[in-house]
Design a protein around this motif. Structure first.
Motif, PDB file in Angstrom:
ATOM      1  N   PHE A  72       0.830  -1.200   0.000  1.00 16.46           N
ATOM      2  CA  PHE A  72       0.000   0.000   0.000  1.00 16.46           C
ATOM      3  C   PHE A  72       0.870   1.257   0.000  1.00 16.46           C
ATOM      4  CE2 PHE A  72      -2.004   3.475   2.368  1.00 16.46           C
ATOM      5  CZ  PHE A  72      -3.086   3.730   1.529  1.00 16.46           C
ATOM      6  N   VAL A  73       1.939   1.238   0.790  1.00 21.76           N
ATOM      7  CA  VAL A  73       2.846   2.399   0.843  1.00 21.76           C
ATOM      8  C   VAL A  73       3.445   2.661  -0.537  1.00 21.76           C
ATOM      9  CG1 VAL A  73       5.002   3.288   1.820  1.00 21.76           C
ATOM     10  CG2 VAL A  73       3.351   2.107   3.292  1.00 21.76           C
ATOM     11  N   LYS A  74       3.896   1.587  -1.215  1.00 18.17           N
ATOM     12  CA  LYS A  74       4.459   1.729  -2.561  1.00 18.17           C
ATOM     13  C   LYS A  74       3.413   2.252  -3.539  1.00 18.17           C
ATOM     14  CE  LYS A  74       7.929  -1.933  -2.082  1.00 18.17           C
ATOM     15  NZ  LYS A  74       8.351  -3.273  -2.562  1.00 18.17           N
ATOM     16  N   ASP A  75       2.204   1.712  -3.460  1.00 18.58           N
ATOM     17  CA  ASP A  75       1.128   2.162  -4.354  1.00 18.58           C
ATOM     18  C   ASP A  75       0.765   3.621  -4.094  1.00 18.58           C
ATOM     19  OD1 ASP A  75       0.876  -0.266  -5.677  1.00 18.58           O
ATOM     20  OD2 ASP A  75      -0.687  -1.015  -4.341  1.00 18.58           O
ATOM     21  N   PHE A  76       0.769   3.999  -2.822  1.00 17.92           N
ATOM     22  CA  PHE A  76       0.411   5.364  -2.447  1.00 17.92           C
ATOM     23  C   PHE A  76       1.420   6.364  -3.011  1.00 17.92           C
ATOM     24  CE2 PHE A  76       0.349   9.039   0.406  1.00 17.92           C
ATOM     25  CZ  PHE A  76      -1.012   9.316   0.449  1.00 17.92           C
ATOM     26  N   ILE A  77       2.710   6.072  -2.827  1.00 16.80           N
ATOM     27  CA  ILE A  77       3.766   6.966  -3.333  1.00 16.80           C
ATOM     28  C   ILE A  77       3.714   7.039  -4.861  1.00 16.80           C
ATOM     29  CG2 ILE A  77       6.269   7.272  -3.543  1.00 16.80           C
ATOM     30  CD1 ILE A  77       6.475   5.980  -0.723  1.00 16.80           C
ATOM     31  N   SER A  78       3.546   5.887  -5.499  1.00 14.74           N
ATOM     32  CA  SER A  78       3.484   5.858  -6.958  1.00 14.74           C
ATOM     33  C   SER A  78       2.282   6.642  -7.470  1.00 14.74           C
ATOM     34  CB  SER A  78       3.421   4.409  -7.441  1.00 14.74           C
ATOM     35  OG  SER A  78       3.361   4.370  -8.846  1.00 14.74           O
ATOM     36  N   GLY A  79       1.132   6.499  -6.790  1.00 12.97           N
ATOM     37  CA  GLY A  79      -0.075   7.231  -7.191  1.00 12.97           C
ATOM     38  C   GLY A  79       0.113   8.729  -7.128  1.00 12.97           C
ATOM     39  N   LEU A  80       0.819   9.206  -6.076  1.00 11.47           N
ATOM     40  CA  LEU A  80       1.095  10.642  -5.937  1.00 11.47           C
ATOM     41  C   LEU A  80       1.979  11.135  -7.084  1.00 11.47           C
ATOM     42  CD1 LEU A  80       1.831  10.961  -2.092  1.00 11.47           C
ATOM     43  CD2 LEU A  80      -0.261  11.618  -3.300  1.00 11.47           C
ATOM     44  N   ILE A  81       3.023  10.376  -7.384  1.00  7.64           N
ATOM     45  CA  ILE A  81       3.959  10.786  -8.442  1.00  7.64           C
ATOM     46  C   ILE A  81       3.268  10.811  -9.802  1.00  7.64           C
ATOM     47  CG2 ILE A  81       6.051  10.110  -9.686  1.00  7.64           C
ATOM     48  CD1 ILE A  81       7.087   8.971  -7.013  1.00  7.64           C
ATOM     49  N   VAL A  82       2.466   9.782 -10.085  1.00  7.84           N
ATOM     50  CA  VAL A  82       1.757   9.721 -11.375  1.00  7.84           C
ATOM     51  C   VAL A  82       0.765  10.871 -11.487  1.00  7.84           C
ATOM     52  CG1 VAL A  82       0.211   8.357 -12.814  1.00  7.84           C
ATOM     53  CG2 VAL A  82       2.085   7.238 -11.618  1.00  7.84           C
ATOM     54  N   ALA A  83       0.136  11.260 -10.386  1.00 10.15           N
ATOM     55  CA  ALA A  83      -0.802  12.393 -10.404  1.00 10.15           C
ATOM     56  C   ALA A  83      -0.074  13.687 -10.767  1.00 10.15           C
ATOM     57  CB  ALA A  83      -1.479  12.531  -9.040  1.00 10.15           C
ATOM     58  N   VAL A  84       1.147  13.848 -10.241  1.00  6.84           N
ATOM     59  CA  VAL A  84       1.953  15.028 -10.575  1.00  6.84           C
ATOM     60  C   VAL A  84       2.277  15.056 -12.066  1.00  6.84           C
ATOM     61  CG1 VAL A  84       4.197  16.134 -10.211  1.00  6.84           C
ATOM     62  CG2 VAL A  84       2.929  15.231  -8.258  1.00  6.84           C
ATOM     63  N   ILE A  85       2.572  13.874 -12.633  1.00  7.80           N
ATOM     64  CA  ILE A  85       2.848  13.783 -14.081  1.00  7.80           C
ATOM     65  C   ILE A  85       1.581  14.057 -14.881  1.00  7.80           C
ATOM     66  CG2 ILE A  85       3.533  12.193 -15.933  1.00  7.80           C
ATOM     67  CD1 ILE A  85       5.247  10.719 -13.827  1.00  7.80           C
ATOM     68  N   ALA A  86       0.449  13.524 -14.400  1.00 14.49           N
ATOM     69  CA  ALA A  86      -0.810  13.617 -15.150  1.00 14.49           C
ATOM     70  C   ALA A  86      -1.393  15.022 -15.159  1.00 14.49           C
ATOM     71  CB  ALA A  86      -1.832  12.642 -14.567  1.00 14.49           C
ATOM     72  N   LEU A  87      -1.088  15.811 -14.130  1.00 15.33           N
ATOM     73  CA  LEU A  87      -1.695  17.144 -14.004  1.00 15.33           C
ATOM     74  C   LEU A  87      -1.433  18.024 -15.228  1.00 15.33           C
ATOM     75  CD1 LEU A  87      -3.236  19.208 -12.182  1.00 15.33           C
ATOM     76  CD2 LEU A  87      -0.999  19.882 -11.287  1.00 15.33           C
ATOM     77  N   PRO A  88      -0.168  18.331 -15.564  1.00 17.04           N
ATOM     78  CA  PRO A  88       0.052  19.200 -16.734  1.00 17.04           C
ATOM     79  C   PRO A  88      -0.343  18.529 -18.061  1.00 17.04           C
ATOM     80  CG  PRO A  88       2.146  18.349 -15.906  1.00 17.04           C
ATOM     81  CD  PRO A  88       1.103  17.960 -14.920  1.00 17.04           C
ATOM     82  N   LEU A  89      -0.133  17.200 -18.154  1.00 18.94           N
ATOM     83  CA  LEU A  89      -0.488  16.511 -19.397  1.00 18.94           C
ATOM     84  C   LEU A  89      -1.984  16.557 -19.660  1.00 18.94           C
ATOM     85  CD1 LEU A  89       1.753  13.303 -19.485  1.00 18.94           C
ATOM     86  CD2 LEU A  89       1.726  15.172 -21.133  1.00 18.94           C
ATOM     87  N   SER A  90      -2.789  16.338 -18.635  1.00 22.25           N
ATOM     88  CA  SER A  90      -4.244  16.344 -18.789  1.00 22.25           C
ATOM     89  C   SER A  90      -4.743  17.709 -19.242  1.00 22.25           C
ATOM     90  CB  SER A  90      -4.915  15.940 -17.466  1.00 22.25           C
ATOM     91  OG  SER A  90      -4.518  14.656 -17.074  1.00 22.25           O
ATOM     92  N   ILE A  91      -4.167  18.754 -18.657  1.00 24.21           N
ATOM     93  CA  ILE A  91      -4.552  20.114 -19.033  1.00 24.21           C
ATOM     94  C   ILE A  91      -4.147  20.405 -20.475  1.00 24.21           C
ATOM     95  CG2 ILE A  91      -4.077  22.555 -18.576  1.00 24.21           C
ATOM     96  CD1 ILE A  91      -3.756  21.756 -15.595  1.00 24.21           C
TER      97      ILE A  91
END
Length: 565
Positions: free
Chosen positions: A18-37
């Motif tokens: 869960f800890v690994k998934d949580f950290i990975s989810g945060l990082i992917v969200a940071v990547i997805a933010l500018p790309l999605s916009i």
């Protein structure tokens, strides 16, 4: 198996994962933010719609998906088709097309089409991907150079306008764009932990504010951007509009299916797993329906974000769910700052996206391709750029099908053995059999289908005189279709009219099942089938010998077995 991977993963889930998934989810969200916009703006919609897509579709795709690590959201593959739908039918038209595409994807999953999508030829997928890359690149020139112009939609006219107005470049926009590209390209060589697109966005925004650049930003282009989560909206469904949008919906469904399954295959290779393709299609359908109902655009599995998820430790769909939830917080908290982002910086991101998604190595290898594959690739590539994706994929599939059929017809041949037949027995002993003039032996090699049926009929009709016995050897025919059956039936009737006995030697399972279904083989004529050459040849000798008054009329021919006579 139509069971989401999330349910399977929970059987062995633990706190450490869960800890690994949580950290990975945060990082992917940071990547997805500018790309999605950026992808939303390139598609012709407001920036928040890209976030809605990443949040809703990303959540549903992870929740119900057939892959452990797939990250769903908007991708570059949809930019051109979404832009075209909006130009013609507006936002409601896009919503309807996306809803229909979602339904098509669910049906594809239910009817187990997951494996069929993998059969779309490589030249088609690489052709339209490279074409889309060029088209996305061409749409970003205006904002990258800060040109204050109206840009036409046609590719040639667009570039004509660009070249005509190059004297009105906004130097400040160009500086921001170049700096953004340099950051995106060079930062991974220094530090791979922080997403380079995020650094580019932050640095370019700060530069624009500090030096008070007179350039377009998200806020100046789109005004106030909502920071709250949208309410569900069901568009007015017009039957005529729905009919007109079917081709676009099918294209969205095929693109979503192909890209998501390609991404899942890549992910499988990275983690040593296996995805459930039909469940993934259903999840993609649910994701697109959810995205459409909450104001988003089409979504699919995003290869780059999926790879980032894996590299940062994500191994279950929980990381994708965390990514979606994190984007909700970003939207609520950061939206006042998002409107300060320069449009030139977003253009730089999309220029890099277009470069990365293009299959440029394919152009180098075109000379090594079979000519038919090269033709399909170039056709799809050109049609994608100069016309539209729907036409490109449609023409590409039809052209690839015809060329494939021609290739299969070319490898299928009908060979006559009129004099001597070299017969191999038990894979060891070979002996030659002298074939008399009243017995013809023809061998069909390759798939016996409509592409090759005409070749077979022509071969039979070109016989100057039909023999007393015609033996068709079909040991090398793996499959047979209705057209081929009709050709065989025509041959049988021709033989019957001319007093020729047709014998079929060593027919394989699938062709035999076809003959049985059409009742070509029944109790009255099942004696025409032979598995062994010796028995078929002896039967042919019996038929020929019965035709003559005396056995001496057949010199040098072995005496046939009486049980077959």
């Amino acid at each position: 198996m139509l069971v989401p991977k999330l349910f399977t993963c929970f059987k062995s889930y633990n706190k450490e994962q869960f800890v690994k998934d949580f950290i990975s989810g945060l990082i992917v969200a940071v990547i997805a933010l500018p790309l999605s916009i950026a992808l939303a703006i390139a598609s012709g919609v407001s920036p928040e719609k890209g976030l809605y897509t990443a949040i809703v579709a990303g959540f549903l795709i992870s929740l119900f998906g057939g892959s452990k690590v797939q990250i769903g959201g908007p991708t570059g593959a949809f930019v051109i088709i979404v832009y075209g739908i909006i130009q013609k039918y507006g936002i409601d038209g896009l919503t309807i097309a996306t809803l229909m595409a979602g339904i098509f994807l669910i049906l594809m999953g239910i009817f187990k089409c997951g494996n069929m999508i993998k059969y779309i030829p490589y030249p088609i997928t690489t052709g339209f991907t490279s074409g889309i890359a060029i088209t996305i690149f061409s749409t970003q020139i205006k904002d990258f150079f800060g040109l204050n112009i109206q840009v036409p939609s046609e590719f040639i006219h667009k570039w004509a306008v660009y070249f005509k107005n190059m004297n009105s470049i906004n130097t400040q926009s160009l500086i921001i764009g170049i700096i953004s590209i340099l950051i995106i390209v060079l930062c991974p060589k220094i530090n791979q932990k922080i997403p380079p697109t995020l650094i580019a966005i932050i640095v370019s925004t700060l530069l624009a504010i500090i030096f008070n650049f007179n350039i377009d930003t998200i806020g100046s282009r789109f005004g106030e951007i909502p920071s709250q989560f949208p309410k569900m909206h069901i568009p007015t469904l017009n039957f005529d509009t729905m009919i007109k949008l079917i081709p676009a919906a099918i294209t969205i469904a095929i693109l979503a299916g192909v890209e998501s399954l390609l991404s899942a295959v890549v992910a499988d290779g990275m983690i040593g797993g296996s995805h459930r393709s039909n469940m993934e299609l259903i999840a993609q359908g649910l994701g697109n329906i959810g995205s459409a109902l909450f104001g988003g655009i089409p979504a699919t599995g995003a290869i780059a974000r999926t790879a980032a998820n894996i590299k940062n430790g994500g191994r279950t769909p929980v990381s994708g769910i965390i990514h979606s939830i994190t984007l909700v917080f970003f939207m609520v908290i950061l939206m006042p700052y998002i409107k300060l982002i320069p449009m030139a910086s977003l253009s730089a991101i999309l220029i890099i996206v277009s470069y990365n998604m293009g299959e440029w190595d394919t152009f180098k290898r075109l000379k090594k391709f079979p000519k038919s594959d090269s033709i399909v690739f170039i056709t799809v590539f050109v049609l994608t750029i100069f016309f539209d994706l729907v036409l490109a994929i449609g023409v590409g599939i039809v052209l690839a099908s015809f060329l494939f059929m021609k290739r299969m017809a070319d490898v299928t041949d009908v060979k006559s053995i009129l004099y001597t037949y070299e017969h191999i027995e038990d894979d060891a002993f070979m002996y030659k059999v002298q074939i008399p003039k009243d017995i013809y032996l023809y061998e069909i090699n390759g798939p016996f289908f409509f592409g090759a049926a005409d070749k077979f009929v022509k071969t039979i009709r070109d016989m100057q005189n039909l023999p007393k016995v015609l033996i068709l050897k079909m040991s090398n025919v793996p499959a047979m279709d209705a057209t081929a059956y009709n050709a065989l039936e025509t041959t049988y009737e021709l033989c019957e009219r001319n007093g020729t006995k047709l014998l079929i030697l060593d027919i394989q399972f699938q062709p035999l099942q076809v003959l049985k279904k059409y009742e070509f083989i029944n109790n009255s004529n099942k004696d025409i089938l032979f598995k062994d050459f010796d028995r078929a040849f002896e039967k042919a000798l019996c038929i020929v010998s019965n035709h003559y008054d005396k056995q001496s009329d057949l010199p040098n021919i072995p005496k046939p077995s009486m049980d077959l006579c």
